[in-house]
Design an enzyme around this catalytic site. Structure first.
Site, PDB file in Angstrom:
ATOM      1  N   GLU A   1      32.774  36.793  30.116  1.00 53.00           N
ATOM      2  CA  GLU A   1      31.620  35.903  29.998  1.00 53.00           C
ATOM      3  C   GLU A   1      31.249  35.807  28.524  1.00 53.00           C
ATOM      4  O   GLU A   1      31.187  36.827  27.830  1.00 53.00           O
ATOM      5  CB  GLU A   1      30.426  36.408  30.816  1.00 53.00           C
ATOM      6  CG  GLU A   1      30.614  36.266  32.310  1.00 53.00           C
ATOM      7  CD  GLU A   1      29.355  36.629  33.090  1.00 53.00           C
ATOM      8  OE1 GLU A   1      28.955  35.831  33.951  1.00 53.00           O
ATOM      9  OE2 GLU A   1      28.780  37.686  32.826  1.00 53.00           O
TER      10      GLU A   1
ATOM     11  N   ASP B   1      36.054  39.911  34.828  1.00 57.94           N
ATOM     12  CA  ASP B   1      35.190  38.950  34.134  1.00 57.94           C
ATOM     13  C   ASP B   1      35.373  38.895  32.628  1.00 57.94           C
ATOM     14  O   ASP B   1      35.383  39.930  31.954  1.00 57.94           O
ATOM     15  CB  ASP B   1      33.712  39.336  34.332  1.00 57.94           C
ATOM     16  CG  ASP B   1      33.197  39.056  35.715  1.00 57.94           C
ATOM     17  OD1 ASP B   1      33.841  38.320  36.457  1.00 57.94           O
ATOM     18  OD2 ASP B   1      32.112  39.586  36.043  1.00 57.94           O
TER      19      ASP B   1
ATOM     20  N   GLU C   1      36.628  41.540  41.205  1.00 59.32           N
ATOM     21  CA  GLU C   1      36.365  40.543  40.165  1.00 59.32           C
ATOM     22  C   GLU C   1      36.733  41.106  38.804  1.00 59.32           C
ATOM     23  O   GLU C   1      36.526  42.300  38.540  1.00 59.32           O
ATOM     24  CB  GLU C   1      34.880  40.155  40.198  1.00 59.32           C
ATOM     25  CG  GLU C   1      34.507  38.998  39.304  1.00 59.32           C
ATOM     26  CD  GLU C   1      33.079  38.516  39.578  1.00 59.32           C
ATOM     27  OE1 GLU C   1      32.690  38.451  40.776  1.00 59.32           O
ATOM     28  OE2 GLU C   1      32.356  38.214  38.626  1.00 59.32           O
TER      29      GLU C   1
END
Length: 297
Positions: free
Chosen positions: A105, A103, A101
């Site tokens: 955010e 990311d 993953e």
């Protein structure tokens, strides 16, 4: 201007306009809204996607394609005003218990307080590699471009073309690196007021709902994975797409300086300097310059 020159100029503008239209992203073609019961919408003939959050539910979407390496760009305009408690997530992820993953955010905040941009990298299900930043602009006032460059050697997070983080392939010292699992692009807008703003001290003000984030100008110059086969055929620059500079791209000296500028002035958390969190010793990659904060001379 003569009529012939005017006609030529108009023709040139028409051609340029057609080329721009041909290269523009279309969310109907590239993405599926996967949850939210109508709170996710594709508008403006596929040019813009919006996600909304209210007390009942958030919303989210995912890419139709899976990718194994690429340069992924998306323009986002974040939830304005009092966005405390909300999280807008934009990331690549594979499936399974040993997933990879990458990311972005965006942690909302009270009106007038800055958003926090939270980044993380998971390799084979292991994350805990958070770096957090303030931004040098208001991400709610206009669209800004958030990019992931992912090749076999490194992952570079960028904002409006300015690198903010580089995570290098350090498998040679036992650090997992995402390189074998194809990933989809996901995004969601959801309520996380148990942790998102000041560790959960500030809760979501539902009188401000619905909260809305907007997306446009998606671009993926990438290797598409389909039925076990990559569109790049093999993991080599010669088989990557025509515009394949990203496949072997690294930060040049100017980009290194810009990265250091961001990390010196806007980084607010780096797991590699959090000795209390790792009493048994910092992770192995933290001894390498790409994940530790390198001071500017």
């Amino acid at each position: 201007m003569s009529s012939s020159n005017l006609n030529f100029t108009l023709l040139l503008l028409l051609i340029v306009g057609c080329l721009m239209a041909a290269s523009a992203s279309n969310f109907y073609q590239d993405f599926d809204i996967t949850w939210g019961d109508g709170r996710g919408k594709i508008v403006n003939n596929g040019e813009v996607l919006t996600l909304s959050l209210d007390k009942a539910s958030g919303s989210g979407f995912q890419s139709k394609n899976e990718y194994l390496f690429g340069k992924i760009d998306m323009q986002l305009k974040l939830v304005p005003g009092n966005s405390a408690g909300t999280v807008t997530a934009y990331y690549l992820s594979s499936k399974g218990s040993t997933w990879d993953e990458i990311d972005f955010e965006f942690l909302g905040n009270l009106s007038g307080d800055p958003y926090i941009l939270h980044t993380n990298v998971f390799g084979q299900g292991k994350g805990n590699r958070e770096q957090q930043f303030y931004l040098w602009f208001d991400p709610t006032a206009d669209f800004h471009t958030y990019s992931v460059l992912w090749n076999p050697q490194r992952i570079i997070f960028s904002v409006d073309g300015t690198p903010i983080r580089e995570f290098k392939n350090m498998e040679s010292i036992g650090v997992p690196f995402p390189k074998n699992q194809p990933m989809r692009i996901y995004s969601s807008l959801w309520n996380a007021d148990d942790w998102a703003t000041r560790g959960g001290l500030v809760k979501t003000d539902w009188t401000q709902a619905p909260f809305t984030a907007s997306y446009r100008n998606f671009n993926a110059n990438a290797c598409v994975w389909s039925n076990g086969v990559s569109s790049c055929k093999s993991n080599s620059p010669s088989s990557a797409p025509t515009n394949n500079a990203w496949f072997s791209q690294e930060l040049d000296s100017t980009s290194q300086q810009r990265l250091q500028w961001v990390q010196k002035n806007y980084m607010i958390y780096n797991y590699c300097t959090d000795a209390k969190r790792f009493p048994q010793g910092l992770p192995a990659e933290c001894k390498m310059p790409s994940e530790s904060t390198t001071p500017i001379n």
